[in-house]
Design an enzyme around this catalytic site. Sequence first.
Site, PDB file in Angstrom:
ATOM      1  N   SER A 296      73.421  75.359  65.185  1.00  0.00           N
ATOM      2  CA  SER A 296      72.838  76.734  66.321  1.00  0.00           C
ATOM      3  C   SER A 296      73.105  75.398  67.250  1.00  0.00           C
ATOM      4  O   SER A 296      74.004  76.189  68.550  1.00  0.00           O
ATOM      5  CB  SER A 296      71.920  77.103  65.611  1.00  0.00           C
ATOM      6  OG  SER A 296      71.752  77.483  64.603  1.00  0.00           O
ATOM      7  N   THR A 297      72.811  74.313  67.597  1.00  0.00           N
ATOM      8  CA  THR A 297      72.932  73.997  69.425  1.00  0.00           C
ATOM      9  C   THR A 297      73.572  72.245  69.399  1.00  0.00           C
ATOM     10  O   THR A 297      73.916  72.155  67.963  1.00  0.00           O
ATOM     11  CB  THR A 297      71.808  74.114  69.532  1.00  0.00           C
ATOM     12  OG1 THR A 297      70.725  73.220  68.622  1.00  0.00           O
ATOM     13  CG2 THR A 297      70.857  75.085  69.283  1.00  0.00           C
TER      14      THR A 297
END
Length: 192
Positions: free
Chosen positions: A9-10
Amino acid sequence: MLIGYARTSTIAQRAGLEAQERDLAAVGCERIFVEQVSSVDVVKREKLTEALAFARQGDTLVITKLDRLARSVAHLVALLGQLEAKGVSLRILGMGIDTGTPTGKLMLNILGGVAEFEREIMLERQREGIAKAKADGKYKGRAPTARAKADDVVKLHRDGIGGSEIAKRLGIGRASVYRILGEVQEDAGAGK
């Protein structure tokens, strides 16, 4: 052909992404598609779209964990439909599931349903907790950070600082700066 798909996600999850890439290479994936994007933002998952377009009949899309691919059962079913229409199977390493087999298809559908059920239960408990906290007067929601800095916004604006710079200095959004300044102008106009 084995086609790998890895996602986090990041950017802060770089180690997790590297581990996925390592695991996919270890099982023999000849091509690995990698991206760092939230699973919620399904529209922007360009590398997943590329992987699905690249896959041909007889290929297998390989992922390390189910949550790297789909966020909900509905999304999972849609992806499985796309894969099945192309004659592509899905292998999930962490679960030992391969949709190239009838048992693999069944297990994936059952596990996807259980995962969505657990998420719904968690969200229901969260809503109940918030409702109870509100009833007890303990839940106020997130503090409005920009409104707390309204005096600073006005002072910096009067000092000739532009909206973008004010936002940067105070760590708030530009829109919040202009909203505050607009409200101050409305209040000044109403007071005349």
